[in-house]
Enzyme design. Structure first.
Site, PDB file in Angstrom:
ATOM      1  N   GLU A 147      52.626  41.301  61.172  1.00  0.00           N
ATOM      2  CA  GLU A 147      52.805  40.659  59.864  1.00  0.00           C
ATOM      3  C   GLU A 147      53.699  39.438  60.014  1.00  0.00           C
ATOM      4  OE1 GLU A 147      54.086  43.527  56.970  1.00  0.00           O
ATOM      5  OE2 GLU A 147      52.230  44.644  57.146  1.00  0.00           O
ATOM      6  N   LYS A 188      28.889  33.156  60.327  1.00  0.00           N
ATOM      7  CA  LYS A 188      27.538  32.716  59.931  1.00  0.00           C
ATOM      8  C   LYS A 188      27.051  31.681  60.959  1.00  0.00           C
ATOM      9  CE  LYS A 188      28.132  33.926  55.054  1.00  0.00           C
ATOM     10  NZ  LYS A 188      29.535  34.014  54.638  1.00  0.00           N
ATOM     11  N   THR A 231      33.915  31.397  56.266  1.00  0.00           N
ATOM     12  CA  THR A 231      33.793  32.578  57.109  1.00  0.00           C
ATOM     13  C   THR A 231      33.506  32.082  58.525  1.00  0.00           C
ATOM     14  OG1 THR A 231      31.474  32.689  56.449  1.00  0.00           O
ATOM     15  CG2 THR A 231      32.989  34.201  55.355  1.00  0.00           C
ATOM     16  N   ASP A 237      33.988  25.320  50.108  1.00  0.00           N
ATOM     17  CA  ASP A 237      33.695  26.606  50.757  1.00  0.00           C
ATOM     18  C   ASP A 237      32.487  26.362  51.664  1.00  0.00           C
ATOM     19  OD1 ASP A 237      32.757  29.056  51.520  1.00  0.00           O
ATOM     20  OD2 ASP A 237      32.971  30.009  49.566  1.00  0.00           O
ATOM     21  N   TYR A 257      50.611  45.293  65.470  1.00  0.00           N
ATOM     22  CA  TYR A 257      51.015  44.854  64.134  1.00  0.00           C
ATOM     23  C   TYR A 257      51.755  43.542  64.251  1.00  0.00           C
ATOM     24  CZ  TYR A 257      49.907  47.679  60.111  1.00  0.00           C
ATOM     25  OH  TYR A 257      49.248  48.236  59.059  1.00  0.00           O
ATOM     26  N   ARG A 263      33.281  38.525  62.434  1.00  0.00           N
ATOM     27  CA  ARG A 263      33.314  38.675  60.975  1.00  0.00           C
ATOM     28  C   ARG A 263      34.738  38.416  60.489  1.00  0.00           C
ATOM     29  NH1 ARG A 263      29.622  40.218  57.615  1.00  0.00           N
ATOM     30  NH2 ARG A 263      28.227  40.197  59.412  1.00  0.00           N
TER      31      ARG A 263
HETATM   32  N1  DSN Z   1      26.945  37.597  51.636  1.00  0.00           N
HETATM   33  C1  DSN Z   1      27.026  36.231  52.050  1.00  0.00           C
HETATM   34  C2  DSN Z   1      25.677  35.608  52.147  1.00  0.00           C
HETATM   35  O1  DSN Z   1      24.765  36.314  52.535  1.00  0.00           O
HETATM   36  O2  DSN Z   1      25.523  34.438  51.864  1.00  0.00           O
HETATM   37  C3  DSN Z   1      27.936  35.448  51.206  1.00  0.00           C
HETATM   38  O3  DSN Z   1      29.107  36.150  51.097  1.00  0.00           O
END
Ligand code: DSN
Length: 414
Positions: A52, A225, A222, A196, A50, A231
């Site tokens: 925080e 990707k 994120t 984004d 933990y 993730r």
């Molecule tokens: N679910 C993602 C995508 O496939 O683009 C975006 O959050």
């Protein structure tokens, strides 16, 4: 005791999922195969802690090594993207956007993002999402003819609607985003600019797409990707917004960070600084172009006519099949993708007229332009023979044979 013995059911399902990932052509534009270094960090004992707060300012003891991990992740993210400040704690892209908005505006103020059905994200102002409930939304669209961003039109709309925050960066837009044009629009109407970059972060890190770092006030992304990490998500911003962003994440939206994921994010940023990642990012784009060219030459209409990034958006209308049905047919043929609305779609999002295809995962496997051509042919063969179970099962064997030439994890076993 090993998982195999303590929980054979879960162990077996993980093993089956590994085999599925190995055997299928994954064309989901937002998926990738993380390297085993990222898997190792994600599966580490850091999950026990933990912490925080932030490095040097925690609410729990015992954070000496966690502080070092988080500091490394922060410094690497800043270096990789040329940012003044980075917060590496957001658990997901949606949380990152929630926190970024909280740092930049108050509920009831105006948020301007691309509409979901045109290629934006749920968190860019969809009425069914917190972003559409908490803020007044002014959505923009792509041009009906070119199916690309029309910066003059967006500027006109922004001058009329005076948003507090403009979001650029999308989930289903296959073209380059000109961040400098958005900066100019944001300056003209007095808005903050949020980029984004969740989909294109890996391309930006690898120099295969322009970077928003000079132009955006805040950047969210994120990490799983094109960036090929665990993730999760991060927020980067100019120094002026650092304190507000940090407060919005903790205590504003989250409690304890996922330290094992923070470590994996640090590993991912380290990997993305290497020369082979640059090659990877450029190959992702070359592969998307090869996939697009082949689909196009075999008669499919592509939204906006092609691609500049990792993604191809296919209009299936000429084949007389919906996106939903195409997704199912392709899965039976060992090709995994997702249905997607196309701009000005007449179908509901759950049905959709298109499919979204991406090359990040197949490029990680080592596939190049010739395999993309092969993939396009398999995909078309499956859609054209969708009523034949035999044809689909034989295409699936071809897909698995193609994948077997490009193993995802070598001899890694669950
Ligand atoms: N679910 C993602 C995508 O496939 O683009 C975006 O959050």
């Amino acid at each position: 005791m090993p998982l195999k013995e303590t929980d054979p059911e879960i162990h077996s399902l993980i093993g089956k999922e590994l085999q599925r990932q190995q055997d299928c052509i994954d064309l989901i534009a937002s998926e990738n195969y993380t390297p085993s270094s990222v898997l190792e960090a994600t599966g580490s004992v850091l999950t026990n802690k933990y912490s925080e707060g932030y490095p040097g300012k925690r609410y729990y003891g015992g954070n000496e090594f966690i502080d070092a991990v988080e500091t490394l992740a922060i410094e690497r993210a800043k270096k990789l993207f040329g940012a003044d400040h980075a917060n590496v704690q957001p658990h997901s892209g949606s949380t990152a956007n929630y926190c970024a908005y909280s740092a930049l505006m108050e509920p009831g103020e105006t948020l301007m993002g691309m509409e979901l059905s045109q290629g934006g994200h749920l968190t860019h102002g969809s009425p069914v999402n917190f972003s559409g409930k908490a803020y007044k939304v002014a959505s923009y669209s792509v041009d009906r003819n070119t199916e690309m961003l029309d910066y003059d039109q967006i500027r006109k709309q922004a001058m009329e609607q005076k948003p507090k925050v403009i979001v650029c960066g999308y989930t289903a837009y296959p073209r380059t985003v000109h961040f400098e044009r958005f900066r100019e629009i944001a300056d003209a109407c007095g808005a903050y600019l949020l980029a984004d970059i969740s989909h294109i972060a890996g391309l930006i890190a690898g120099g295969a797409h322009p970077s928003p770092s000079k132009y955006a006030d805040v950047i969210t992304t994120t990490t799983h990707k094109t960036l090929r990490g665990p993730r999760g998500a991060i927020i980067m911003c100019k120094a002026d917004f650092a304190q507000k962003v940090d407060k919005a994440v903790f205590p504003g939206a989250q409690g304890g960070p996922l330290d094992h994921v923070t470590a994996a994010k640090a590993v991912c940023f380290h990997n993305a600084m290497r020369p082979d990642f640059r090659e990877y990012a450029h190959q992702v784009v070359k592969n998307a172009k090869a996939l697009a060219d082949e689909l196009n030459s075999q008669g499919l209409r592509l939204v906006s006519g092609g691609t500049d990034n990792h993604m191809v958006l296919v209009d299936l209308t000429s084949l007389g099949i919906t996106g939903k049905d195409a997704q199912t047919v392709l899965e039976r043929a060992g090709i995994i993708c997702n249905r997607n609305t196309i701009p000005y779609d007449t179908q509901k999002p759950f049905v959709a007229s298109g499919i979204r295809l991406g090359t990040p995962a197949m490029t990680t496997r080592g596939m190049k332009e010739s395999e993309m051509k092969e993939t396009a042919s398999l995909l078309l063969k499956a859609l054209r023979n969708r009523d034949s179970a035999d044809a689909l099962s034989s295409i699936k064997k071809e897909a698995t044979a193609l994948c077997s030439r490009f193993p995802i994890y070598g001899d890694y076993r669950v």
